[in-house]
Each structure stands twice: as structure tokens, then as C-alpha cells.
Design a protein around this motif. Structure first.
Motif, PDB file in Angstrom:
ATOM      1  N   LEU A   1       0.827  -1.209   0.000  1.00  0.00           N
ATOM      2  CA  LEU A   1       0.000   0.000   0.000  1.00  0.00           C
ATOM      3  C   LEU A   1       0.861   1.259   0.000  1.00  0.00           C
ATOM      4  CD1 LEU A   1      -2.660   1.542   0.282  1.00  0.00           C
ATOM      5  CD2 LEU A   1      -2.467   1.264   2.755  1.00  0.00           C
ATOM      6  N   ILE A   2       1.783   1.356   0.935  1.00  0.00           N
ATOM      7  CA  ILE A   2       2.583   2.578   1.064  1.00  0.00           C
ATOM      8  C   ILE A   2       3.453   2.785  -0.171  1.00  0.00           C
ATOM      9  CG2 ILE A   2       4.406   3.681   2.409  1.00  0.00           C
ATOM     10  CD1 ILE A   2       3.279   2.303   4.873  1.00  0.00           C
ATOM     11  N   GLN A   3       4.090   1.731  -0.638  1.00  0.00           N
ATOM     12  CA  GLN A   3       4.973   1.877  -1.788  1.00  0.00           C
ATOM     13  C   GLN A   3       4.192   2.254  -3.052  1.00  0.00           C
ATOM     14  OE1 GLN A   3       8.872  -0.913  -0.796  1.00  0.00           O
ATOM     15  NE2 GLN A   3       7.609  -1.342  -2.544  1.00  0.00           N
ATOM     16  N   THR A   4       3.007   1.659  -3.241  1.00  0.00           N
ATOM     17  CA  THR A   4       2.233   1.958  -4.444  1.00  0.00           C
ATOM     18  C   THR A   4       1.890   3.439  -4.519  1.00  0.00           C
ATOM     19  OG1 THR A   4       1.282  -0.256  -4.415  1.00  0.00           O
ATOM     20  CG2 THR A   4       0.144   1.390  -5.723  1.00  0.00           C
ATOM     21  N   ILE A   5       1.503   4.011  -3.393  1.00  0.00           N
ATOM     22  CA  ILE A   5       1.142   5.436  -3.377  1.00  0.00           C
ATOM     23  C   ILE A   5       2.332   6.291  -3.816  1.00  0.00           C
ATOM     24  CG2 ILE A   5       0.504   7.335  -1.854  1.00  0.00           C
ATOM     25  CD1 ILE A   5      -1.128   5.292  -0.241  1.00  0.00           C
ATOM     26  N   PHE A   6       3.543   5.953  -3.346  1.00  0.00           N
ATOM     27  CA  PHE A   6       4.713   6.757  -3.697  1.00  0.00           C
ATOM     28  C   PHE A   6       5.233   6.410  -5.098  1.00  0.00           C
ATOM     29  CE2 PHE A   6       4.701   7.347   0.874  1.00  0.00           C
ATOM     30  CZ  PHE A   6       5.082   8.667   0.998  1.00  0.00           C
ATOM     31  N   LEU A   7       5.122   5.134  -5.498  1.00  0.00           N
ATOM     32  CA  LEU A   7       5.665   4.730  -6.796  1.00  0.00           C
ATOM     33  C   LEU A   7       4.868   5.313  -7.954  1.00  0.00           C
ATOM     34  CD1 LEU A   7       6.508   0.984  -6.089  1.00  0.00           C
ATOM     35  CD2 LEU A   7       8.085   2.912  -6.264  1.00  0.00           C
ATOM     36  N   LEU A   8       3.585   5.621  -7.733  1.00  0.00           N
ATOM     37  CA  LEU A   8       2.795   6.234  -8.803  1.00  0.00           C
ATOM     38  C   LEU A   8       3.315   7.627  -9.160  1.00  0.00           C
ATOM     39  CD1 LEU A   8      -0.806   5.162  -7.727  1.00  0.00           C
ATOM     40  CD2 LEU A   8       0.412   4.443  -9.775  1.00  0.00           C
ATOM     41  N   SER A   9       4.120   8.224  -8.289  1.00  0.00           N
ATOM     42  CA  SER A   9       4.624   9.581  -8.551  1.00  0.00           C
ATOM     43  C   SER A   9       6.130   9.608  -8.775  1.00  0.00           C
ATOM     44  CB  SER A   9       4.248  10.498  -7.376  1.00  0.00           C
ATOM     45  OG  SER A   9       4.818  10.014  -6.169  1.00  0.00           O
ATOM     46  N   VAL A  10       6.734   8.493  -9.178  1.00  0.00           N
ATOM     47  CA  VAL A  10       8.179   8.482  -9.448  1.00  0.00           C
ATOM     48  C   VAL A  10       8.490   9.450 -10.585  1.00  0.00           C
ATOM     49  CG1 VAL A  10      10.031   7.083 -10.427  1.00  0.00           C
ATOM     50  CG2 VAL A  10       8.602   6.161  -8.606  1.00  0.00           C
ATOM     51  N   PHE A  11       9.433  10.344 -10.357  1.00  0.00           N
ATOM     52  CA  PHE A  11       9.724  11.376 -11.361  1.00  0.00           C
ATOM     53  C   PHE A  11      11.225  11.650 -11.500  1.00  0.00           C
ATOM     54  CE2 PHE A  11      10.511  15.888 -12.287  1.00  0.00           C
ATOM     55  CZ  PHE A  11       9.943  15.956 -13.551  1.00  0.00           C
ATOM     56  N   ALA A  12      11.904  11.870 -10.381  1.00  0.00           N
ATOM     57  CA  ALA A  12      13.306  12.307 -10.428  1.00  0.00           C
ATOM     58  C   ALA A  12      14.189  11.291 -11.149  1.00  0.00           C
ATOM     59  CB  ALA A  12      13.819  12.538  -9.002  1.00  0.00           C
ATOM     60  N   GLU A  13      13.972  10.012 -10.899  1.00  0.00           N
ATOM     61  CA  GLU A  13      14.805   8.981 -11.524  1.00  0.00           C
ATOM     62  C   GLU A  13      14.671   9.007 -13.048  1.00  0.00           C
ATOM     63  OE1 GLU A  13      12.764   8.568  -9.079  1.00  0.00           O
ATOM     64  OE2 GLU A  13      13.706   7.514  -7.389  1.00  0.00           O
ATOM     65  N   ILE A  14      13.446   9.275 -13.536  1.00  0.00           N
ATOM     66  CA  ILE A  14      13.217   9.327 -14.987  1.00  0.00           C
ATOM     67  C   ILE A  14      13.853  10.581 -15.567  1.00  0.00           C
ATOM     68  CG2 ILE A  14      11.438   9.380 -16.772  1.00  0.00           C
ATOM     69  CD1 ILE A  14       9.566   8.001 -14.782  1.00  0.00           C
ATOM     70  N   LEU A  15      13.672  11.716 -14.905  1.00  0.00           N
ATOM     71  CA  LEU A  15      14.222  12.973 -15.413  1.00  0.00           C
ATOM     72  C   LEU A  15      15.745  12.930 -15.492  1.00  0.00           C
ATOM     73  CD1 LEU A  15      13.640  15.962 -16.223  1.00  0.00           C
ATOM     74  CD2 LEU A  15      13.957  16.541 -13.811  1.00  0.00           C
TER      75      LEU A  15
END
Length: 290
Positions: free
Chosen positions: A217-231
Motif C-alpha cells: 500500500l505505502i509503496q504503491t502510493i509513492f511509486l505512482l509519482s516516481v519522477f526524479a529517476e526518470i528525469l
């Protein structure tokens, strides 16, 4: 016993804080919803006009939308699989008596405290770089050609980076849950002739199910907003190979200066995140009732 007057006084004293928190949440969301119904491009100031659901139509018909949605699901599910399975394995290993146990536990948890942009830079320049990276040096040492990870497997590379950062979190939660496992029950099963695999499947795994649900649950909420690693690593490419919904909203808002279209994408992302959260909360509720 609190009287009705004292309860009313308590509510009145709390109301400013509740109102401030409500405004803090509702004002940005309300402005995003408002902008999502406007044709609002920063390159054309003063040309704003109401367009209804036109921005949502453009967002759903954008050629990058479905690849971004699939990439988001692949990234989230991939990281969850790695961190949950790896977290269980590391938790079981850390639970065994060993020399320097305290130091080992600190080293295992340490990557979680590295900032996402910093970890992405380290993996990009020191580990996965096809010229100067550690993996390229190992490949050349084995007589193999070095691999350009971010060109040949961009989404898998980002998944590995994000999983490396979130694995300590899963390990910490699962290891804490493992500490409450009934040792007498394990010893009794061992005395009855149960092997390590049987004890792991029938005793350890059921005991860790609630902790695994919380991790998901906790990881899914944060993983949906992964951004810095892609940028930092791929900038969403090549093409749309590593573009997620979050990064697609960023491209439309900040690179195309289309605030209306980016706001519509943001609302869609929020709705998807809430659907996932509701599904996971129901799953947690069933596990807690079991």
C-alpha cells in the motif's frame, strides 16, 4: 465526563486548524480542476477560454497516453515484486544470528535515505555508464561488450534504481514484523520434524502477510509519482519507452507550457491513484479482519 459545552468548546478551538488544513488541500485541487477546463497555454497569455472536456479528450487521445499508462503499471508492479520478494529474503537473513549484525542492518537500510536524484546520478554515471561504469568494466573483464542500459532497457533500468531505493523500506517493515514471530511455535514445529521450507511457507509467510500488505500500500502510493529517476536518467525516452503518467503531465505542463492539458492529466492521475488506493485499502481491510 465531558459536558456538551466542553465538547463544543473543543470543536471551536480545533476548527481553525481543520479549516486551514481543508483549504490547504482543496485550493490546489480546485485550481487544477478549474485550469483543466481552460485552453490555457503560457505562450499565449490572455487567450484563455473555457473548453469543457476538450483537454481531457486531448490527453486520452495523446499517442503517449497508453504507453505512459502501461509503463506506470510495469514500473509499479516491477518494483513491488522486487522489493516484496527481496525484502522477505533480506528480513529472514537479517533475523539470523551473525557477527556485526547491527552494522549489517544499518548498511542494508542506508539506501532508503539517499535522495532519488542522487541515487539516479550514481547509477547513471558510476554503475550503468557504458564507458566508465562498473557494470561496463565487469563486462569487459569477462570479454563481453558493455551494455548501454538506458538505451536498450530504459524502463527496466529505472525499475532497478527505484527498487534499490525502496528495498530497504520493505526490509525494515518485514524484519520488524518477523521479530514478533512466535519462536516457541517455530521450535515446536522443528521438533516435530518440519523442515526449513515447510516452516517458512506455513509459519513465516502467513505471519508476514499483514506487513507485506502495508508495504504494498505505502509503496504503491509513492511509486505512482516516481519522477526524479526518470528525469535524471532517460528524460522519458527513448521515445516513450520510459515515460510514465507523472512524466507525461510534466512534459505537457512544463515543456509544452500547456497548463490546461497538464492540469487535465494531473486530474486523471489523481483519479487513477485514488482507484488504486481504494482497491488496496479494501485488500488491507480483508487481511486485517482475517
Amino acid at each position: 465526563m465531558a459536558t456538551q459545552a466542553s465538547r463544543m468548546a473543543g470543536r471551536l478551538m480545533l476548527s481553525p486548524a481543520v479549516l486551514l488544513l481543508f483549504l490547504w488541500m482543496i485550493v490546489p485541487l480546485g485550481m487544477t480542476i478549474y485550469f483543466s477546463f481552460l485552453r490555457f497555454n503560457l505562450l499565449m497569455p490572455g487567450m484563455e477560454e473555457f473548453t469543457g472536456f476538450e483537454n481531457y479528450s486531448y490527453f486520452f487521445t495523446d499517442p503517449a497516453f497508453w504507453p505512459a499508462l502501461v509503463n506506470t503499471l510495469v514500473l509499479v508492479l516491477g518494483v513491488l515484486a522486487i522489493t516484496v520478494i527481496g525484502g522477505v529474503a533480506l528480513a529472514v537473513l537479517l533475523d539470523q544470528p551473525m557477527w556485526g549484525q547491527g552494522m549489517v542492518r544499518i548498511l542494508v537500510i542506508a539506501p532508503f535515505f539517499v535522495m532519488p536524484s542522487v541515487s539516479a546520478l550514481v547509477w547513471k554515471n558510476m554503475l550503468m555508464n557504458p564507458v566508465n561504469g562498473l557494470f561496463a568494466a565487469l563486462a569487459r573483464g569477462l570479454g563481453l561488450p558493455p551494455i548501454d542500459f538506458f538505451a536498450t532497457a530504459p524502463l527496466a533500468s529505472i525499475t532497478a534504481i527505484v527498487a534499490w531505493q525502496w528495498l530497504p523500506f520493505a526490509t525494515l517493515i518485514l524484519f520488524t514484523a518477523l521479530q514478533s514471530l512466535d519462536r516457541e511455535q517455530m521450535e515446536a514445529a522443528e521438533m516435530d520434524g518440519a523442515g526449513p521450507v515447510w516452516r517458512f511457507i506455513h509459519l513465516t509467510l502467513p505471519h508476514l502477510m499483514r506487513a507485506m500488505t502495508v508495504v504494498v500500500l505505502i509503496q504503491t502510493i509513492f511509486l505512482l509519482s516516481v519522477f526524479a529517476e526518470i528525469l535524471v536518467t532517460t528524460n522519458g525516452g527513448p521515445g516513450t519507452a520510459s515515460t510514465t503518467l507523472t512524466f507525461l503531465v510534466y512534459m505537457q505542463s512544463m515543456l509544452q507550457f500547456d497548463v490546461g492539458l497538464g492540469s487535465a492529466g494531473g486530474i486523471v492521475a489523481v483519479l487513477l491513484a485514488n482507484i488504486v488506493a481504494i482497491f488496496l485499502m479494501r485488500m488491507i481491510g480483508k487481511n486485517l479482519e482475517a
